[in-house]
Design a protein around this motif. Structure first.
Motif, PDB file in Angstrom:
ATOM      1  N   VAL A 143       0.871  -1.174   0.000  1.00 28.03           N
ATOM      2  CA  VAL A 143       0.000   0.000   0.000  1.00 28.03           C
ATOM      3  C   VAL A 143       0.914   1.232   0.000  1.00 28.03           C
ATOM      4  O   VAL A 143       1.521   1.555   1.029  1.00 28.03           O
ATOM      5  CB  VAL A 143      -0.919   0.028   1.237  1.00 28.03           C
ATOM      6  N   PRO A 144       1.036   1.920  -1.157  1.00 27.28           N
ATOM      7  CA  PRO A 144       1.914   3.093  -1.207  1.00 27.28           C
ATOM      8  C   PRO A 144       1.448   4.186  -0.247  1.00 27.28           C
ATOM      9  O   PRO A 144       0.270   4.281   0.085  1.00 27.28           O
ATOM     10  CB  PRO A 144       1.797   3.573  -2.656  1.00 27.28           C
ATOM     11  N   LYS A 145       2.408   4.998   0.188  1.00 29.94           N
ATOM     12  CA  LYS A 145       2.110   6.107   1.085  1.00 29.94           C
ATOM     13  C   LYS A 145       2.132   7.414   0.307  1.00 29.94           C
ATOM     14  O   LYS A 145       2.918   7.592  -0.618  1.00 29.94           O
ATOM     15  CB  LYS A 145       3.155   6.178   2.199  1.00 29.94           C
ATOM     16  N   ALA A 146       1.259   8.346   0.698  1.00 27.76           N
ATOM     17  CA  ALA A 146       1.271   9.688   0.118  1.00 27.76           C
ATOM     18  C   ALA A 146       2.516  10.392   0.635  1.00 27.76           C
ATOM     19  O   ALA A 146       2.942  10.166   1.772  1.00 27.76           O
ATOM     20  CB  ALA A 146       0.017  10.449   0.528  1.00 27.76           C
ATOM     21  N   PRO A 147       3.111  11.241  -0.201  1.00 28.42           N
ATOM     22  CA  PRO A 147       4.297  11.959   0.278  1.00 28.42           C
ATOM     23  C   PRO A 147       3.943  12.830   1.477  1.00 28.42           C
ATOM     24  O   PRO A 147       2.853  13.387   1.551  1.00 28.42           O
ATOM     25  CB  PRO A 147       4.738  12.802  -0.914  1.00 28.42           C
TER      26      PRO A 147
END
Length: 160
Positions: A143-147
């Protein structure tokens, strides 16, 4: 075998596992056939399958990574879903092995039945970009993270 003798019988101790040191377990004995009344052994195994899906969750600078040990399952038998925009749900079902009348079982330890694990993710998770792969019985969900938003700093000139 216990490395530290237990003062309370039936509880496990292991000096290398800080979560096993004689902690009181409110559910101890709850999921056993005797605690389930007249439940059959298969019901107890089904409950064990539900609770025994082991999942690791680590956070890297770029993503949340989940790894689930699902030995013997095919990717078609596992579901990865996003619910309410912040809940990751991993579920599936391990089929029961066919039994022949002539078979004599000596031990049954492998659980069958449904399992489900749910994880509430933090606000920085990009739920629309979730990816899942399965290799050699290990499910990996990324699950990618928002910057991270850095505070805007405005320099003020000092007069005078």
């Amino acid at each position: 075998m216990s490395l530290i003798p237990s003062l309370f019988s039936g509880r496990r101790s292991n000096v290398f596992d800080p979560f096993s040191l004689d902690a009181w377990d409110p559910f101890q004995g709850f999921f056993t056939p005797s605690a389930l009344g007249n439940a059959s052994g298969s019901t107890a195994r089904d409950i064990a399958a539900f609770t025994n899906a082991r999942v690791d969750w680590k956070e890297t600078p770029e993503a949340h990574v989940f790894k689930a040990d699902l030995p013997g399952l095919k990717k078609e038998e596992v579901k990865v879903e996003v619910e309410d925009k912040d809940i990751l749900q991993i579920s599936g079902e391990r089929s029961k092995e066919n039994e022949e009348k002539s078979d004599k079982w000596h031990r049954v330890e492998r659980a069958s039945g449904k399992f489900m694990r749910r994880f509430k993710l933090p606000e920085n998770a990009k739920m629309e970009e979730v990816k899942a792969t399965m290799e050699n019985g290990v499910l990996t969900v990324t699950v990618p993270k928002a910057p991270e938003k850095k505070p805007e700093v405005k320099s003020i000139d000092i007069s005078g």
